[in-house]
Scaffold this active site. Structure first.
Site, PDB file in Angstrom:
ATOM      1  N   GLY A   1     -28.126 -17.331  18.118  1.00 15.26           N
ATOM      2  CA  GLY A   1     -28.018 -18.938  17.112  1.00 15.26           C
ATOM      3  C   GLY A   1     -29.168 -18.524  16.055  1.00 15.26           C
ATOM      4  O   GLY A   1     -29.510 -17.677  15.951  1.00 15.26           O
ATOM      5  N   VAL A   2     -29.788 -20.060  15.993  1.00 18.30           N
ATOM      6  CA  VAL A   2     -30.922 -20.326  15.584  1.00 18.30           C
ATOM      7  C   VAL A   2     -31.722 -18.578  15.497  1.00 18.30           C
ATOM      8  O   VAL A   2     -33.270 -17.988  14.839  1.00 18.30           O
ATOM      9  CB  VAL A   2     -31.167 -21.127  15.219  1.00 18.30           C
ATOM     10  CG1 VAL A   2     -31.705 -21.979  16.292  1.00 18.30           C
ATOM     11  CG2 VAL A   2     -32.430 -21.012  13.953  1.00 18.30           C
ATOM     12  N   ASP A   3     -31.850 -18.874  17.656  1.00 16.97           N
ATOM     13  CA  ASP A   3     -32.977 -18.052  17.957  1.00 16.97           C
ATOM     14  C   ASP A   3     -33.317 -16.361  17.390  1.00 16.97           C
ATOM     15  O   ASP A   3     -34.204 -15.922  16.667  1.00 16.97           O
ATOM     16  CB  ASP A   3     -32.985 -17.963  18.955  1.00 16.97           C
ATOM     17  CG  ASP A   3     -34.158 -17.651  20.171  1.00 16.97           C
ATOM     18  OD1 ASP A   3     -35.356 -17.396  19.892  1.00 16.97           O
ATOM     19  OD2 ASP A   3     -34.173 -17.534  21.685  1.00 16.97           O
TER      20      ASP A   3
ATOM     21  N   ASN B   1     -34.633 -20.066  24.162  1.00 18.06           N
ATOM     22  CA  ASN B   1     -34.332 -20.540  26.405  1.00 18.06           C
ATOM     23  C   ASN B   1     -35.517 -20.390  26.536  1.00 18.06           C
ATOM     24  O   ASN B   1     -36.882 -20.108  26.663  1.00 18.06           O
ATOM     25  CB  ASN B   1     -33.422 -19.637  26.296  1.00 18.06           C
ATOM     26  CG  ASN B   1     -33.609 -18.060  26.475  1.00 18.06           C
ATOM     27  OD1 ASN B   1     -34.783 -16.970  26.833  1.00 18.06           O
ATOM     28  ND2 ASN B   1     -32.747 -17.222  25.571  1.00 18.06           N
TER      29      ASN B   1
ATOM     30  N   TYR C   1     -25.846 -24.180  23.701  1.00 20.02           N
ATOM     31  CA  TYR C   1     -25.942 -25.060  24.133  1.00 20.02           C
ATOM     32  C   TYR C   1     -25.088 -26.432  25.140  1.00 20.02           C
ATOM     33  O   TYR C   1     -24.649 -26.986  25.476  1.00 20.02           O
ATOM     34  CB  TYR C   1     -27.141 -25.455  24.833  1.00 20.02           C
ATOM     35  CG  TYR C   1     -28.000 -24.311  25.220  1.00 20.02           C
ATOM     36  CD1 TYR C   1     -27.754 -23.512  25.677  1.00 20.02           C
ATOM     37  CD2 TYR C   1     -29.490 -24.889  25.658  1.00 20.02           C
ATOM     38  CE1 TYR C   1     -28.962 -22.340  25.674  1.00 20.02           C
ATOM     39  CE2 TYR C   1     -31.017 -23.652  25.865  1.00 20.02           C
ATOM     40  CZ  TYR C   1     -30.251 -22.586  26.071  1.00 20.02           C
ATOM     41  OH  TYR C   1     -30.736 -21.545  26.602  1.00 20.02           O
TER      42      TYR C   1
ATOM     43  N   SER D   1     -30.442 -27.372  20.707  1.00 19.39           N
ATOM     44  CA  SER D   1     -29.053 -27.222  21.978  1.00 19.39           C
ATOM     45  C   SER D   1     -27.085 -27.933  21.578  1.00 19.39           C
ATOM     46  O   SER D   1     -26.786 -27.590  21.944  1.00 19.39           O
ATOM     47  CB  SER D   1     -29.107 -28.848  22.852  1.00 19.39           C
ATOM     48  OG  SER D   1     -30.703 -28.572  23.929  1.00 19.39           O
ATOM     49  N   THR D   2     -27.352 -27.896  19.732  1.00 20.64           N
ATOM     50  CA  THR D   2     -26.047 -28.126  19.344  1.00 20.64           C
ATOM     51  C   THR D   2     -25.611 -27.431  18.985  1.00 20.64           C
ATOM     52  O   THR D   2     -23.725 -27.423  18.524  1.00 20.64           O
ATOM     53  CB  THR D   2     -26.655 -28.772  18.266  1.00 20.64           C
ATOM     54  OG1 THR D   2     -26.967 -28.301  17.333  1.00 20.64           O
ATOM     55  CG2 THR D   2     -26.653 -30.871  18.495  1.00 20.64           C
TER      56      THR D   2
ATOM     57  N   ASP E   1     -30.457 -22.574   5.293  1.00 25.62           N
ATOM     58  CA  ASP E   1     -30.617 -21.438   6.990  1.00 25.62           C
ATOM     59  C   ASP E   1     -32.311 -21.953   7.039  1.00 25.62           C
ATOM     60  O   ASP E   1     -33.411 -21.161   6.082  1.00 25.62           O
ATOM     61  CB  ASP E   1     -30.801 -20.180   6.154  1.00 25.62           C
ATOM     62  CG  ASP E   1     -31.329 -19.100   7.074  1.00 25.62           C
ATOM     63  OD1 ASP E   1     -31.909 -19.754   8.356  1.00 25.62           O
ATOM     64  OD2 ASP E   1     -31.404 -17.855   7.024  1.00 25.62           O
ATOM     65  N   ILE E   2     -32.453 -22.356   8.197  1.00 24.53           N
ATOM     66  CA  ILE E   2     -34.052 -22.629   8.143  1.00 24.53           C
ATOM     67  C   ILE E   2     -34.848 -21.571   7.538  1.00 24.53           C
ATOM     68  O   ILE E   2     -36.059 -21.173   8.182  1.00 24.53           O
ATOM     69  CB  ILE E   2     -33.664 -23.136  10.056  1.00 24.53           C
ATOM     70  CG1 ILE E   2     -35.055 -23.441  10.380  1.00 24.53           C
ATOM     71  CG2 ILE E   2     -33.885 -22.230  11.140  1.00 24.53           C
ATOM     72  CD1 ILE E   2     -35.350 -25.152  11.541  1.00 24.53           C
TER      73      ILE E   2
HETATM   74  N1  AR6 Z   1     -29.969 -22.255  10.014  1.00 19.68           N
HETATM   75  C1  AR6 Z   1     -29.666 -23.197  11.124  1.00 19.68           C
HETATM   76  N2  AR6 Z   1     -29.441 -23.687  11.603  1.00 19.68           N
HETATM   77  C2  AR6 Z   1     -28.677 -22.837  11.889  1.00 19.68           C
HETATM   78  C3  AR6 Z   1     -28.886 -21.375  12.145  1.00 19.68           C
HETATM   79  C4  AR6 Z   1     -30.034 -21.517  10.893  1.00 19.68           C
HETATM   80  N3  AR6 Z   1     -30.140 -19.943  10.063  1.00 19.68           N
HETATM   81  N4  AR6 Z   1     -28.295 -21.024  13.234  1.00 19.68           N
HETATM   82  C5  AR6 Z   1     -27.094 -21.873  14.338  1.00 19.68           C
HETATM   83  N5  AR6 Z   1     -27.888 -22.502  13.295  1.00 19.68           N
HETATM   84  P1  AR6 Z   1     -28.219 -22.311  18.621  1.00 19.68           P
HETATM   85  P2  AR6 Z   1     -28.435 -24.070  21.214  1.00 19.68           P
HETATM   86  C6  AR6 Z   1     -27.373 -24.159  13.905  1.00 19.68           C
HETATM   87  O1  AR6 Z   1     -26.755 -21.628  19.214  1.00 19.68           O
HETATM   88  O2  AR6 Z   1     -27.842 -24.693  21.130  1.00 19.68           O
HETATM   89  C7  AR6 Z   1     -30.100 -19.409  22.145  1.00 19.68           C
HETATM   90  O3  AR6 Z   1     -29.259 -17.503  22.206  1.00 19.68           O
HETATM   91  C8  AR6 Z   1     -26.132 -24.502  14.369  1.00 19.68           C
HETATM   92  O4  AR6 Z   1     -25.577 -24.558  14.475  1.00 19.68           O
HETATM   93  O5  AR6 Z   1     -28.595 -21.875  18.025  1.00 19.68           O
HETATM   94  O6  AR6 Z   1     -30.236 -24.747  21.575  1.00 19.68           O
HETATM   95  C9  AR6 Z   1     -31.292 -19.232  22.520  1.00 19.68           C
HETATM   96  O7  AR6 Z   1     -31.926 -18.039  22.732  1.00 19.68           O
HETATM   97  C10 AR6 Z   1     -26.145 -25.289  15.702  1.00 19.68           C
HETATM   98  O8  AR6 Z   1     -26.206 -26.364  15.397  1.00 19.68           O
HETATM   99  O9  AR6 Z   1     -29.080 -23.478  19.740  1.00 19.68           O
HETATM  100  C11 AR6 Z   1     -30.416 -20.243  23.740  1.00 19.68           C
HETATM  101  O10 AR6 Z   1     -29.899 -18.970  24.376  1.00 19.68           O
HETATM  102  C12 AR6 Z   1     -27.973 -26.083  15.849  1.00 19.68           C
HETATM  103  O11 AR6 Z   1     -28.533 -24.754  14.725  1.00 19.68           O
HETATM  104  C13 AR6 Z   1     -29.978 -20.562  23.101  1.00 19.68           C
HETATM  105  O12 AR6 Z   1     -29.177 -19.976  22.032  1.00 19.68           O
HETATM  106  C14 AR6 Z   1     -28.213 -24.866  17.518  1.00 19.68           C
HETATM  107  O13 AR6 Z   1     -27.609 -24.039  17.568  1.00 19.68           O
HETATM  108  C15 AR6 Z   1     -29.881 -21.991  22.624  1.00 19.68           C
HETATM  109  O14 AR6 Z   1     -28.595 -22.958  22.196  1.00 19.68           O
END
Ligand code: AR6
Length: 187
Positions: free
Chosen positions: A47-49, A39, A140, A136-137, A25-26
């Site tokens: 997600g991570v945000d 975003n 997005y 983005s993975t 977990d980051i």
């Molecule tokens: N620690 C590490 N990696 C993580 C964590 C964590 N706690 N949580 C998720 N991931 P995403 P995006 C990974 O969807 O695709 C948001 O709503 C996850 O497995 O967080 O850039 C924003 O506000 C994936 O590989 O980001 C935007 O609207 C990676 O982090 C949108 O999502 C990114 O997944 C951005 O989408």
């Protein structure tokens, strides 16, 4: 041995030059900065945000609001820096990845710019260490193998030309993502 979620265990993660690959977990990492997959609104999301804003508390959102007031959000490919609030990391670098639309809408170049611009902010602040999720993975939809290859290529190019950040940490959540980064790091 530190547990996989202890704040300092990224320092023991496998190293490839100045790049480490950490699974977990980051939001738990005490790298000097962590990067958020934000975003364009900078106002949070899933997600991570969502995880970063939950763990870091309201100081991050307040700083994002001030940036919005100044520059009206953050376009894809760009990056901005805020304090880390209650996170173990001192700063959060918010970058906005491209939404995957099949690969012909400049997604690879926009994703590369996310890494370059985030690293440039880390360099400007002379940060020792910065941790990236797979921008983005998730929501997005960017294909994970291609995204890992871009992340590794951009980090290597940047690190070859700059002393800061001293260390880049790529953070993966699952085994599949780990394998994609390992492949990219071993070539
Ligand atoms: N620690 C590490 N990696 C993580 C964590 C964590 N706690 N949580 C998720 N991931 P995403 P995006 C990974 O969807 O695709 C948001 O709503 C996850 O497995 O967080 O850039 C924003 O506000 C994936 O590989 O980001 C935007 O609207 C990676 O982090 C949108 O999502 C990114 O997944 C951005 O989408």
């Amino acid at each position: 041995m530190p547990s996989p979620t202890s704040p300092s265990s990224w320092r023991d993660a496998p190293i490839f030059g100045r790049i480490r690959l950490y699974q977990g977990d980051i939001t738990r990492l005490d790298t000097e900065a962590i990067v958020n997959a934000a975003n364009t609104s900078l106002l949070g999301g899933g997600g991570v945000d969502g995880a970063i804003h939950r763990a870091g508390g309201p100081a991050i959102l307040e700083a994002c609001r001030q940036i919005r007031a100044r520059q009206g959000g953050c376009p894809p490919g760009e990056a901005v820096l805020t304090p880390g609030g209650r996170l173990p990391a001192r700063y959060v670098i918010h970058t906005v990845g491209p939404v995957w639309q099949g690969g012909h809408k400049q997604e690879p170049e926009l994703l590369a710019r996310c890494y370059r611009n985030s690293l440039a902010l880390a360099e400007e602040k002379q940060l020792e260490s910065v941790a990236f999720p797979g921008i983005s993975t998730g929501i997005y939809g960017y294909p994970k193998a291609e995204a890992a290859a871009i992340a590794v290529r951009e980090a290597r190019t940047f690190l070859a030309e700059h002393a800061f950040p001293a260390t880049v940490v790529f953070v993966v959540f699952d085994e599949e993502a780990r394998r994609f980064y390992e492949q990219a790091l071993q070539t």
